[in-house]
Design a protein around this motif. Structure first.
Motif, PDB file in Angstrom:
ATOM      1  N   UNK A 133       0.846  -1.200   0.000  1.00 33.97           N
ATOM      2  CA  UNK A 133       0.000   0.000   0.000  1.00 33.97           C
ATOM      3  C   UNK A 133       0.879   1.248   0.000  1.00 33.97           C
ATOM      4  N   UNK A 134       0.645   2.188  -0.901  1.00 32.00           N
ATOM      5  CA  UNK A 134       1.478   3.393  -0.957  1.00 32.00           C
ATOM      6  C   UNK A 134       1.345   4.253   0.292  1.00 32.00           C
ATOM      7  N   UNK A 135       2.423   4.954   0.625  1.00 32.16           N
ATOM      8  CA  UNK A 135       2.445   5.811   1.801  1.00 32.16           C
ATOM      9  C   UNK A 135       1.814   7.161   1.464  1.00 32.16           C
ATOM     10  N   UNK A 136       0.541   7.298   1.730  1.00 32.61           N
ATOM     11  CA  UNK A 136      -0.205   8.527   1.474  1.00 32.61           C
ATOM     12  C   UNK A 136      -1.407   8.553   2.397  1.00 32.61           C
ATOM     13  N   UNK A 137      -2.139   9.668   2.389  1.00 30.04           N
ATOM     14  CA  UNK A 137      -3.320   9.764   3.237  1.00 30.04           C
ATOM     15  C   UNK A 137      -4.369   8.733   2.821  1.00 30.04           C
ATOM     16  N   UNK A 138      -4.585   8.611   1.508  1.00 31.14           N
ATOM     17  CA  UNK A 138      -5.551   7.614   1.019  1.00 31.14           C
ATOM     18  C   UNK A 138      -5.089   6.199   1.351  1.00 31.14           C
ATOM     19  N   UNK A 139      -3.757   5.978   1.257  1.00 28.80           N
ATOM     20  CA  UNK A 139      -3.216   4.679   1.619  1.00 28.80           C
ATOM     21  C   UNK A 139      -3.429   4.372   3.084  1.00 28.80           C
ATOM     22  N   UNK A 140      -3.262   5.397   3.917  1.00 27.43           N
ATOM     23  CA  UNK A 140      -3.496   5.236   5.359  1.00 27.43           C
ATOM     24  C   UNK A 140      -4.947   4.880   5.643  1.00 27.43           C
ATOM     25  N   UNK A 141      -5.887   5.588   5.002  1.00 24.93           N
ATOM     26  CA  UNK A 141      -7.309   5.330   5.227  1.00 24.93           C
ATOM     27  C   UNK A 141      -7.696   3.938   4.740  1.00 24.93           C
ATOM     28  N   UNK A 142      -7.113   3.529   3.600  1.00 25.01           N
ATOM     29  CA  UNK A 142      -7.396   2.185   3.098  1.00 25.01           C
ATOM     30  C   UNK A 142      -6.868   1.134   4.078  1.00 25.01           C
ATOM     31  N   UNK A 143      -5.638   1.335   4.559  1.00 22.71           N
ATOM     32  CA  UNK A 143      -5.040   0.371   5.486  1.00 22.71           C
ATOM     33  C   UNK A 143      -5.865   0.261   6.757  1.00 22.71           C
ATOM     34  N   UNK A 144      -6.302   1.405   7.283  1.00 24.18           N
ATOM     35  CA  UNK A 144      -7.110   1.409   8.497  1.00 24.18           C
ATOM     36  C   UNK A 144      -8.430   0.681   8.275  1.00 24.18           C
ATOM     37  N   UNK A 145      -9.074   0.943   7.137  1.00 25.68           N
ATOM     38  CA  UNK A 145     -10.345   0.265   6.829  1.00 25.68           C
ATOM     39  C   UNK A 145     -10.135  -1.239   6.668  1.00 25.68           C
ATOM     40  N   UNK A 146      -9.041  -1.602   5.992  1.00 25.78           N
ATOM     41  CA  UNK A 146      -8.749  -3.020   5.781  1.00 25.78           C
ATOM     42  C   UNK A 146      -8.476  -3.728   7.095  1.00 25.78           C
ATOM     43  N   UNK A 147      -7.719  -3.081   7.976  1.00 21.73           N
ATOM     44  CA  UNK A 147      -7.398  -3.673   9.279  1.00 21.73           C
ATOM     45  C   UNK A 147      -8.664  -3.851  10.120  1.00 21.73           C
ATOM     46  N   UNK A 148      -9.566  -2.878  10.050  1.00 18.22           N
ATOM     47  CA  UNK A 148     -10.849  -3.008  10.745  1.00 18.22           C
ATOM     48  C   UNK A 148     -11.640  -4.188  10.182  1.00 18.22           C
ATOM     49  N   UNK A 149     -11.650  -4.322   8.857  1.00 18.89           N
ATOM     50  CA  UNK A 149     -12.415  -5.399   8.231  1.00 18.89           C
ATOM     51  C   UNK A 149     -11.866  -6.771   8.616  1.00 18.89           C
ATOM     52  N   UNK A 150     -10.555  -6.871   8.783  1.00 15.22           N
ATOM     53  CA  UNK A 150      -9.945  -8.129   9.232  1.00 15.22           C
ATOM     54  C   UNK A 150     -10.571  -8.571  10.543  1.00 15.22           C
ATOM     55  N   UNK A 151     -10.653  -7.644  11.493  1.00 18.32           N
ATOM     56  CA  UNK A 151     -11.164  -7.990  12.825  1.00 18.32           C
ATOM     57  C   UNK A 151     -12.678  -8.102  12.859  1.00 18.32           C
ATOM     58  N   UNK A 152     -13.343  -7.468  11.931  1.00 19.73           N
ATOM     59  CA  UNK A 152     -14.810  -7.552  11.877  1.00 19.73           C
ATOM     60  C   UNK A 152     -15.264  -8.881  11.297  1.00 19.73           C
ATOM     61  N   UNK A 153     -14.822  -9.191  10.074  1.00 19.23           N
ATOM     62  CA  UNK A 153     -15.288 -10.419   9.413  1.00 19.23           C
ATOM     63  C   UNK A 153     -14.831 -11.665  10.165  1.00 19.23           C
ATOM     64  N   UNK A 154     -13.634 -11.610  10.760  1.00 22.69           N
ATOM     65  CA  UNK A 154     -13.150 -12.760  11.528  1.00 22.69           C
ATOM     66  C   UNK A 154     -14.067 -13.053  12.708  1.00 22.69           C
ATOM     67  N   UNK A 155     -14.734 -12.021  13.232  1.00 21.76           N
ATOM     68  CA  UNK A 155     -15.640 -12.207  14.371  1.00 21.76           C
ATOM     69  C   UNK A 155     -17.069 -12.525  13.946  1.00 21.76           C
ATOM     70  N   UNK A 156     -17.341 -12.430  12.663  1.00 21.80           N
ATOM     71  CA  UNK A 156     -18.647 -12.874  12.154  1.00 21.80           C
ATOM     72  C   UNK A 156     -18.672 -14.402  12.048  1.00 21.80           C
ATOM     73  N   UNK A 157     -17.518 -14.998  11.749  1.00 21.64           N
ATOM     74  CA  UNK A 157     -17.449 -16.454  11.600  1.00 21.64           C
ATOM     75  C   UNK A 157     -17.970 -17.194  12.828  1.00 21.64           C
ATOM     76  N   UNK A 158     -17.538 -16.828  14.060  1.00 24.04           N
ATOM     77  CA  UNK A 158     -18.084 -17.521  15.238  1.00 24.04           C
ATOM     78  C   UNK A 158     -19.591 -17.366  15.381  1.00 24.04           C
ATOM     79  N   UNK A 159     -20.128 -16.212  14.975  1.00 26.67           N
ATOM     80  CA  UNK A 159     -21.579 -16.006  15.068  1.00 26.67           C
ATOM     81  C   UNK A 159     -22.330 -16.974  14.162  1.00 26.67           C
ATOM     82  N   UNK A 160     -21.775 -17.214  12.981  1.00 27.23           N
ATOM     83  CA  UNK A 160     -22.409 -18.155  12.042  1.00 27.23           C
ATOM     84  C   UNK A 160     -22.352 -19.575  12.600  1.00 27.23           C
ATOM     85  N   UNK A 161     -21.213 -19.942  13.188  1.00 26.69           N
ATOM     86  CA  UNK A 161     -21.094 -21.274  13.792  1.00 26.69           C
ATOM     87  C   UNK A 161     -22.101 -21.452  14.926  1.00 26.69           C
ATOM     88  N   UNK A 162     -22.295 -20.403  15.737  1.00 22.98           N
ATOM     89  CA  UNK A 162     -23.293 -20.466  16.818  1.00 22.98           C
ATOM     90  C   UNK A 162     -24.687 -20.713  16.255  1.00 22.98           C
TER      91      UNK A 162
END
Length: 261
Positions: A137-166
């Protein structure tokens, strides 16, 4: 009137925050207090964990150091909650010969060879994959926002998996379990609460086609995890939910890396 409507959601979120992180917060656990099931806020806890652990992105450090500190901070914020589930699951599911023995091994606080191997490979994979993603990811403001959104999505979708198993499987345990009180079957409104951050951050981290592909493969991943757990335990427990979250984190980082490259 506003307090009556918002109150149950706030109470549920606080209970979820205290359960799934080490953030100090006073919570009244009385059953007579109306609250939304804490588990429906699990993906929202992912947002909190991601935002708190993203602080290395503000510094002009190497991608490998940023990735290492992000992972370390996430572990500190959660207290290794899900990592512990992964280790216990690997010891029990791989080391046990039958359902009862597997559940008994998971209750044992000692760490076996399968647990040690699992946590080493899991953390190493996440570190290497996250480093690759940060370097791409390029070092820029847009790159920072993309990285932050992607990192949030990692932790969000990973926590949806247990809900589906339940939702799809039966809870099993040997003796008393702390996780039993947190198991709940969500209604349509509660599913909407749980999936809302997944939609918001998903469209920020992926284009529509790649997002749909990621969701499809995530559904396939949950399906195969479910098959494996049915074979080994005839259901799920708290440890296997934690293990599914850790598998989900690796899976989402791989999807982001493939999508971006």
């Amino acid at each position: 009137m506003k307090g009556v409507i918002v109150g149950p959601y706030w109470q549920g979120f606080k209970r979820s925050l205290v359960t799934y992180t080490r953030i100090p917060l006073k919570v009244d656990w009385s059953e007579d207090i109306k609250h939304t099931p804490a588990v429906c806020f699990l993906p929202w806890i992912g947002v909190v964990v991601a935002l708190l652990s993203a602080w290395p992105l503000w510094f002009d450090w190497s991608a490998s150091l940023q990735a290492l500190l992000m992972l370390l901070t996430a572990v500190l914020v959660t207290g290794g909650f899900h990592e512990d589930g992964l280790m216990d699951s690997c010891d029990g599911l791989v080391g046990g010969w039958d359902k009862e023995q597997r559940l008994a091994i998971m209750k044992d606080s000692r760490i076996g060879s399968y647990a040690a191997l699992a946590i080493w490979f899991s953390l190493t994979l996440k570190w290497l994959l996250l480093t690759e993603l940060l370097e791409a990811i390029p070092s820029s403001f847009l790159g920072f926002m993309y990285t932050l959104s992607a990192w949030c999505f990692v932790h969000i979708l990973a926590r949806v998996l247990p809900l589906v198993l339940m939702r799809r499987m039966t809870y099993v345990t040997a003796g008393k379990s702390k996780a039993a009180s947190m198991i709940a079957s969500l209604n349509l409104q509660q599913w909407a609460i749980a999936l809302a951050p997944c939609l918001v951050f998903g469209v920020l981290a992926f284009n529509l086609f790649n997002l749909l592909l990621t969701v499809f493969f995530a559904a396939m991943l949950v399906f195969f995890i479910g098959l494996y757990l049915r074979k080994k335990l005839s259901g799920f427990n708290g440890d296997t939910l934690g293990a599914s979250e850790q598998i989900g984190e690796v899976f989402v980082i791989v999807c982001l890396l493939v999508s971006y490259s």
